[in-house]
Design an enzyme around this catalytic site. Structure first.
Site, PDB file in Angstrom:
ATOM      1  N   SER A 229       0.874  -1.177   0.000  1.00  0.00           N
ATOM      2  CA  SER A 229       0.000   0.000   0.000  1.00  0.00           C
ATOM      3  C   SER A 229       0.906   1.221   0.000  1.00  0.00           C
ATOM      4  CB  SER A 229      -0.849  -0.014   1.281  1.00  0.00           C
ATOM      5  OG  SER A 229      -1.504   1.218   1.474  1.00  0.00           O
TER       6      SER A 229
ATOM      7  N   TYR B 133      -2.688  -1.360  10.453  1.00  0.00           N
ATOM      8  CA  TYR B 133      -2.643  -1.523   8.988  1.00  0.00           C
ATOM      9  C   TYR B 133      -1.314  -1.008   8.434  1.00  0.00           C
ATOM     10  CZ  TYR B 133      -4.211  -1.219   4.096  1.00  0.00           C
ATOM     11  OH  TYR B 133      -4.334  -1.364   2.729  1.00  0.00           O
TER      12      TYR B 133
HETATM   13  P1  NAD Z   1     -11.520  -5.989  -0.772  1.00  0.00           P
HETATM   14  O1  NAD Z   1     -12.091  -6.014   0.606  1.00  0.00           O
HETATM   15  O2  NAD Z   1     -12.408  -5.725  -1.930  1.00  0.00           O
HETATM   16  O3  NAD Z   1     -10.753  -7.366  -1.083  1.00  0.00           O
HETATM   17  C1  NAD Z   1     -10.049  -8.081  -0.106  1.00  0.00           C
HETATM   18  C2  NAD Z   1     -10.283  -9.557  -0.346  1.00  0.00           C
HETATM   19  O4  NAD Z   1      -9.496 -10.316   0.586  1.00  0.00           O
HETATM   20  C3  NAD Z   1     -11.757  -9.943  -0.112  1.00  0.00           C
HETATM   21  O5  NAD Z   1     -12.210 -10.712  -1.208  1.00  0.00           O
HETATM   22  C4  NAD Z   1     -11.713 -10.750   1.171  1.00  0.00           C
HETATM   23  O6  NAD Z   1     -12.721 -11.746   1.242  1.00  0.00           O
HETATM   24  C5  NAD Z   1     -10.312 -11.360   1.099  1.00  0.00           C
HETATM   25  N1  NAD Z   1      -9.815 -11.801   2.389  1.00  0.00           N
HETATM   26  C6  NAD Z   1      -9.932 -11.159   3.583  1.00  0.00           C
HETATM   27  N2  NAD Z   1      -9.362 -11.896   4.543  1.00  0.00           N
HETATM   28  C7  NAD Z   1      -8.877 -13.009   3.944  1.00  0.00           C
HETATM   29  C8  NAD Z   1      -8.163 -14.143   4.419  1.00  0.00           C
HETATM   30  N3  NAD Z   1      -7.868 -14.299   5.716  1.00  0.00           N
HETATM   31  N4  NAD Z   1      -7.795 -15.099   3.519  1.00  0.00           N
HETATM   32  C9  NAD Z   1      -8.118 -14.970   2.213  1.00  0.00           C
HETATM   33  N5  NAD Z   1      -8.791 -13.926   1.711  1.00  0.00           N
HETATM   34  C10 NAD Z   1      -9.154 -12.953   2.575  1.00  0.00           C
HETATM   35  O7  NAD Z   1     -10.360  -4.914  -0.702  1.00  0.00           O
HETATM   36  P2  NAD Z   1      -9.216  -4.447  -1.718  1.00  0.00           P
HETATM   37  O8  NAD Z   1      -9.150  -2.999  -1.592  1.00  0.00           O
HETATM   38  O9  NAD Z   1      -9.374  -5.063  -3.058  1.00  0.00           O
HETATM   39  O10 NAD Z   1      -7.949  -5.042  -0.972  1.00  0.00           O
HETATM   40  C11 NAD Z   1      -7.028  -5.926  -1.581  1.00  0.00           C
HETATM   41  C12 NAD Z   1      -5.626  -5.595  -1.081  1.00  0.00           C
HETATM   42  O11 NAD Z   1      -5.280  -4.287  -1.543  1.00  0.00           O
HETATM   43  C13 NAD Z   1      -5.481  -5.560   0.443  1.00  0.00           C
HETATM   44  O12 NAD Z   1      -4.265  -6.188   0.816  1.00  0.00           O
HETATM   45  C14 NAD Z   1      -5.435  -4.072   0.748  1.00  0.00           C
HETATM   46  O13 NAD Z   1      -4.739  -3.798   1.930  1.00  0.00           O
HETATM   47  C15 NAD Z   1      -4.703  -3.564  -0.480  1.00  0.00           C
HETATM   48  N6  NAD Z   1      -4.849  -2.121  -0.716  1.00  0.00           N
HETATM   49  C16 NAD Z   1      -6.070  -1.594  -0.991  1.00  0.00           C
HETATM   50  C17 NAD Z   1      -6.166  -0.219  -1.209  1.00  0.00           C
HETATM   51  C18 NAD Z   1      -7.489   0.455  -1.512  1.00  0.00           C
HETATM   52  O14 NAD Z   1      -7.540   1.681  -1.530  1.00  0.00           O
HETATM   53  N7  NAD Z   1      -8.563  -0.286  -1.760  1.00  0.00           N
HETATM   54  C19 NAD Z   1      -5.035   0.589  -1.163  1.00  0.00           C
HETATM   55  C20 NAD Z   1      -3.809   0.003  -0.885  1.00  0.00           C
HETATM   56  C21 NAD Z   1      -3.724  -1.367  -0.676  1.00  0.00           C
END
Ligand code: NAD
Length: 251
Positions: free
Chosen positions: A142, A155
């Site tokens: 991130s 986080y």
């Molecule tokens: P999201 O909530 O849409 O997707 C996250 C997915 O991870 C979900 O499908 C959830 O069911 C799954 N998950 C949660 N716990 C789990 C576990 N223990 N085992 C397996 N799967 C699990 O959110 P997103 O934004 O797509 O997040 C994906 C990644 O991107 C994360 O690591 C998040 O920290 C990172 N991220 C997101 C952003 C943002 O702005 N959305 C920014 C930086 C980083």
């Protein structure tokens, strides 16, 4: 089709960045093994991947469980015979509040999924890639793995841990044909970001106005960068963070 005939694994694909990347891997020609702790939505992702013409396998698994991760990688190899690319993406964020109000339970849960999960995935993916003498891994950190933001200390700690794991593993396996990089997304329009924004009473438009490019990002904009980093077009890139953040960490 820059991943033609490769086998690619993605974690956390029921929604958001993971789902977009699983579809992008399929569109780039890979056979896709994808997983999530949620089952039903995973099957929905399968339909979207198959629409690209790609073969795919869904394995329900929790990235914080060693047994689940071992089984996930074993099933990928048993089904498709090898593992060329992996995107360790599954992650969560919980309460937005200052550190002294954060619970120990939330800290442990975030670290177990975001940091331990990436460690476990790399541990088993790399064991297979060493037998092949090749592989490319991308970990989802991130911008909070590069700079801090108030209110989300567990986080931010977990995403800095992902950078430490990425950089160290890149050095451990640089001579063995395995490249390991990270993506560092800025605010992206997903369920995770919607939940965090709701807690502090801001909208996606508010978030977009904090980014030099003037808008929040889309999951597909992360997916394309992950496909590039996994492909031979990135053959001299390892140990790097790639901020995909509309200029956020530049400002
Ligand atoms: P999201 O909530 O849409 O997707 C996250 C997915 O991870 C979900 O499908 C959830 O069911 C799954 N998950 C949660 N716990 C789990 C576990 N223990 N085992 C397996 N799967 C699990 O959110 P997103 O934004 O797509 O997040 C994906 C990644 O991107 C994360 O690591 C998040 O920290 C990172 N991220 C997101 C952003 C943002 O702005 N959305 C920014 C930086 C980083």
């Amino acid at each position: 089709m820059i991943l033609q005939d490769k086998v690619a694994l993605v974690t956390g694909d029921s929604s958001g960045i993971g789902r977009a990347t699983a579809i992008a891997f399929g569109a780039a020609g890979a056979k896709v093994v994808f997983s999530d702790i949620r089952g039903v939505e995973g099957e929905e992702t399968a339909d979207l991947i198959r629409e690209t013409g790609a073969e795919c396998l869904f394995v329900k698994s929790d990235v914080s469980s060693e047994a689940d991760v071992r089984e996930l990688v074993q099933k990928a190899i048993a089904t498709y015979g090898r593992l060329d690319c992996a995107f360790n993406n599954a992650g969560i964020n919980l309460a937005v509040k200052p550190l002294h109000e954060q619970s120990i339970e939330d800290f442990d849960k975030i670290m177990s999924i975001n940091a331990r999960g990436v460690f476990l995935c790399m541990k088993y993916e790399i064991q297979q890639m060493l037998t092949q003498g090749a592989g490319a891994i991308v970990n989802n950190s991130s911008t909070n793995g590069l700079v801090a933001l108030p209110g989300i200390s567990p986080y931010v700690a977990s995403k800095h841990a992902v950078m430490g794991l990425t950089r160290t593993a890149a050095l451990d396996y640089a001579k063995q044909g395995i490249r390991i990089n990270a993506v560092n997304p800025g605010p992206i329009a997903t369920d995770l970001m919607a939940r965090s924004a709701d807690q502090i009473g801001i909208t996606f438009d508010d978030l977009g106005s904090m980014v030099p490019i003037g808008r929040i990002g889309q999951a597909t904009e992360i997916a394309q960068a992950v496909v590039f980093l996994c492909s031979d077009a990135a053959s001299y890139i390892t140990g790097q963070p790639l901020a995909i953040d509309g200029g956020y960490t530049t400002s």
